[in-house]
Design an enzyme around this catalytic site. Structure first.
Site, PDB file in Angstrom:
ATOM      1  N   SER A  87       0.849  -1.189   0.000  1.00 50.40           N
ATOM      2  CA  SER A  87       0.000   0.000   0.000  1.00 50.40           C
ATOM      3  C   SER A  87       0.885   1.240   0.000  1.00 50.40           C
ATOM      4  O   SER A  87       2.013   1.208   0.505  1.00 50.40           O
ATOM      5  CB  SER A  87      -0.851   0.004   1.266  1.00 50.40           C
ATOM      6  OG  SER A  87      -1.484   1.249   1.448  1.00 50.40           O
TER       7      SER A  87
ATOM      8  N   TYR B 275       0.102   0.129  10.529  1.00 52.26           N
ATOM      9  CA  TYR B 275      -0.304  -0.336   9.195  1.00 52.26           C
ATOM     10  C   TYR B 275       0.834  -0.060   8.207  1.00 52.26           C
ATOM     11  O   TYR B 275       1.217  -0.932   7.423  1.00 52.26           O
ATOM     12  CB  TYR B 275      -1.581   0.386   8.757  1.00 52.26           C
ATOM     13  CG  TYR B 275      -2.100  -0.020   7.384  1.00 52.26           C
ATOM     14  CD1 TYR B 275      -2.610  -1.289   7.155  1.00 52.26           C
ATOM     15  CD2 TYR B 275      -2.078   0.887   6.317  1.00 52.26           C
ATOM     16  CE1 TYR B 275      -3.092  -1.650   5.896  1.00 52.26           C
ATOM     17  CE2 TYR B 275      -2.566   0.533   5.061  1.00 52.26           C
ATOM     18  CZ  TYR B 275      -3.069  -0.747   4.853  1.00 52.26           C
ATOM     19  OH  TYR B 275      -3.552  -1.112   3.604  1.00 52.26           O
TER      20      TYR B 275
HETATM   21  P1  NDP Z   1     -11.016  -6.249   1.991  1.00 54.26           P
HETATM   22  O1  NDP Z   1     -11.221  -6.014   3.444  1.00 54.26           O
HETATM   23  O2  NDP Z   1     -12.201  -6.303   1.116  1.00 54.26           O
HETATM   24  O3  NDP Z   1     -10.176  -7.569   1.761  1.00 54.26           O
HETATM   25  C1  NDP Z   1      -9.232  -8.017   2.671  1.00 54.26           C
HETATM   26  C2  NDP Z   1      -9.378  -9.510   2.756  1.00 54.26           C
HETATM   27  O4  NDP Z   1      -8.398 -10.001   3.662  1.00 54.26           O
HETATM   28  C3  NDP Z   1     -10.754  -9.943   3.297  1.00 54.26           C
HETATM   29  O5  NDP Z   1     -11.287 -10.910   2.444  1.00 54.26           O
HETATM   30  C4  NDP Z   1     -10.424 -10.525   4.640  1.00 54.26           C
HETATM   31  O6  NDP Z   1     -11.211 -11.622   4.998  1.00 54.26           O
HETATM   32  C5  NDP Z   1      -9.004 -10.993   4.421  1.00 54.26           C
HETATM   33  N1  NDP Z   1      -8.337 -11.215   5.690  1.00 54.26           N
HETATM   34  C6  NDP Z   1      -8.169 -10.352   6.722  1.00 54.26           C
HETATM   35  N2  NDP Z   1      -7.551 -10.969   7.734  1.00 54.26           N
HETATM   36  C7  NDP Z   1      -7.326 -12.240   7.321  1.00 54.26           C
HETATM   37  C8  NDP Z   1      -6.742 -13.358   7.931  1.00 54.26           C
HETATM   38  N3  NDP Z   1      -6.277 -13.325   9.182  1.00 54.26           N
HETATM   39  N4  NDP Z   1      -6.645 -14.499   7.224  1.00 54.26           N
HETATM   40  C9  NDP Z   1      -7.144 -14.582   5.972  1.00 54.26           C
HETATM   41  N5  NDP Z   1      -7.737 -13.557   5.352  1.00 54.26           N
HETATM   42  C10 NDP Z   1      -7.828 -12.403   6.025  1.00 54.26           C
HETATM   43  O7  NDP Z   1     -10.014  -5.131   1.510  1.00 54.26           O
HETATM   44  P2  NDP Z   1      -9.258  -4.879   0.113  1.00 54.26           P
HETATM   45  O8  NDP Z   1      -9.751  -5.767  -0.937  1.00 54.26           O
HETATM   46  O9  NDP Z   1      -9.292  -3.437  -0.099  1.00 54.26           O
HETATM   47  O10 NDP Z   1      -7.774  -5.257   0.529  1.00 54.26           O
HETATM   48  C11 NDP Z   1      -6.944  -6.143  -0.185  1.00 54.26           C
HETATM   49  C12 NDP Z   1      -5.503  -5.716   0.021  1.00 54.26           C
HETATM   50  O11 NDP Z   1      -5.281  -4.463  -0.603  1.00 54.26           O
HETATM   51  C13 NDP Z   1      -5.076  -5.561   1.479  1.00 54.26           C
HETATM   52  O12 NDP Z   1      -3.801  -6.135   1.662  1.00 54.26           O
HETATM   53  C14 NDP Z   1      -4.988  -4.050   1.651  1.00 54.26           C
HETATM   54  O13 NDP Z   1      -4.082  -3.662   2.651  1.00 54.26           O
HETATM   55  C15 NDP Z   1      -4.563  -3.619   0.253  1.00 54.26           C
HETATM   56  N6  NDP Z   1      -4.847  -2.215  -0.034  1.00 54.26           N
HETATM   57  C16 NDP Z   1      -6.138  -1.795  -0.217  1.00 54.26           C
HETATM   58  C17 NDP Z   1      -6.415  -0.462  -0.461  1.00 54.26           C
HETATM   59  C18 NDP Z   1      -7.794   0.036  -0.656  1.00 54.26           C
HETATM   60  O14 NDP Z   1      -7.977   1.278  -0.831  1.00 54.26           O
HETATM   61  N7  NDP Z   1      -8.818  -0.797  -0.632  1.00 54.26           N
HETATM   62  C19 NDP Z   1      -5.319   0.532  -0.559  1.00 54.26           C
HETATM   63  C20 NDP Z   1      -4.015  -0.019  -0.364  1.00 54.26           C
HETATM   64  C21 NDP Z   1      -3.804  -1.337  -0.128  1.00 54.26           C
HETATM   65  P3  NDP Z   1     -12.629 -11.453   5.713  1.00 54.26           P
HETATM   66  O15 NDP Z   1     -13.592 -11.241   4.583  1.00 54.26           O
HETATM   67  O16 NDP Z   1     -12.811 -12.776   6.386  1.00 54.26           O
HETATM   68  O17 NDP Z   1     -12.534 -10.307   6.656  1.00 54.26           O
END
Ligand code: NDP
Length: 307
Positions: free
Chosen positions: A160, A186
């Site tokens: 990120s 973070y």
């Molecule tokens: P979401 O919250 O939609 O997706 C994150 C996913 O990670 C969820 O499906 C969640 O599962 C899963 N997750 C969290 N903890 C765990 C765990 N312990 N084990 C397995 N799965 C886990 O967010 P995004 O799609 O936006 O995020 C995806 C990536 O993109 C992340 O790494 C985030 O940091 C990065 N990112 C996103 C940005 C944005 O603006 N959206 C900006 C910069 C980076 P569950 O559904 O069970 O909670």
């Protein structure tokens, strides 16, 4: 620094556009956190181009629903679900022990952002560092043999621009001496994810593995549940389809063959910056996130923790 790697794509490009015309049949992919948000679109784009995709999720029931939708949307029956909780080392070890055969694409996408209270995860380490970084480190290490077997595998670290908020503070990773700050933590975890790609590239390129990190852009997803929703103003936001583009490009495009150890944003390699950009939407990667000494130091530390 070598010249920045550029592509024909930009911030508006979608996952479908960056992978158009690419045949991924015969490739096997794992996408962590593919229950929601960017992970679902990443899995969809890879499956739509013929890859066998495993949704590695902590809630398999929700994953099964997503998998059914993706099979229907793509016509690809090889979309599977496996349980993986990256915050739990036992779950990571169970996942890697069960994996058989080559793995061509590993997308370390799961993540949590800014839980308000200081929590602790793997090995008693700060929760975001433990989940976002240590869990994915253990996963990558456990899948190394499968990646090497693929002969040309891609490892993709979904980091990120938040990494610009903090280096890995080796002297106090776990906020035992400094007050907990959710954004700083973070940022630290996201820097660690870039360093994972940098060091994986150095250690594993001889096995045909290339590793890169990326910032997906600002996309309204469940990620912002602790921060009252995405605060980025509308013109600087991306759709989920645009948000998955850089990941999908790094995971599957032949254009980036053999290019590794780098940080991408808007489907292009991001420039080094010497301070956090004050303007929104300006790309950049901090030198501390690409520093080879930091990368090696962190790897050795993490290897001790997850062993
Ligand atoms: P979401 O919250 O939609 O997706 C994150 C996913 O990670 C969820 O499906 C969640 O599962 C899963 N997750 C969290 N903890 C765990 C765990 N312990 N084990 C397995 N799965 C886990 O967010 P995004 O799609 O936006 O995020 C995806 C990536 O993109 C992340 O790494 C985030 O940091 C990065 N990112 C996103 C940005 C944005 O603006 N959206 C900006 C910069 C980076 P569950 O559904 O069970 O909670």
């Amino acid at each position: 620094m070598s010249q920045l790697f550029t592509t024909p794509f930009d911030r508006d490009s979608t996952a479908s556009e960056v992978i158009a015309g690419v045949d991924l049949s015969g490739r096997r992919a794992v996408v962590t956190g593919a229950n929601s948000g960017i992970g679902v679109e990443t899995a969809r784009a890879l499956a739509a181009h013929g890859a066998e995709v495993t949704l590695a999720v902590r809630r398999p029931d929700a994953g099964e629903q997503v998998a059914a939708d993706l099979r229907k949307a793509t016509g690809n029956d090889a979309v599977r679900v496996a349980r993986l909780d990256v915050a739990d080392l036992e779950s990571v070890h169970a996942f890697t022990a069960a994996w058989q055969g080559p793995l061509h694409i590993l997308v370390n996408n799961a993540g949590i952002m800014m839980p308000p209270e200081l929590g602790r995860g793997i090995g008693g380490h700060e929760q975001q560092f433990a989940t976002n970084y240590l869990g994915h480190f253990a996963l990558s290490l456990g899948l190394h043999r499968a990646l090497a077997e693929a002969d040309g595998a891609r490892l993709v670290s979904v980091s990120s621009s938040g990494h610009l908020f903090s280096p890995v503070v080796f002297d106090d990773i776990d906020f035992r001496f400094r007050p907990y700050d959710a954004l700083t933590a973070y940022g630290q975890s996201k820097t660690a994810e870039v360093l994972l790609a940098v060091e994986a590239q150095r250690r594993w390129s001889g096995d045909g593995i290339t590793a890169n990190a990326l910032h997906p852009g600002a996309i309204a997803t469940g990620l912002q549940r602790h921060t009252g929703g995405l605060r980025t103003p509308e013109p600087y936001r991306k759709t989920v389809e645009q948000g998955a583009a850089t990941t999908v490009f790094l995971a599957g495009s032949p254009l980036v063959e053999g290019v590794g150890g780098r940080y991408f944003e808007d489907v292009n390699e991001a420039p080094l910056v010497d301070a956090r950009p004050t303007e929104l939407g300006v790309p950049g990667v901090a030198p501390y996130a690409l520093d080879p000494a930091n990368a090696e130091r962190l790897w050795e530390l993490a290897a001790e923790i997850v062993r």
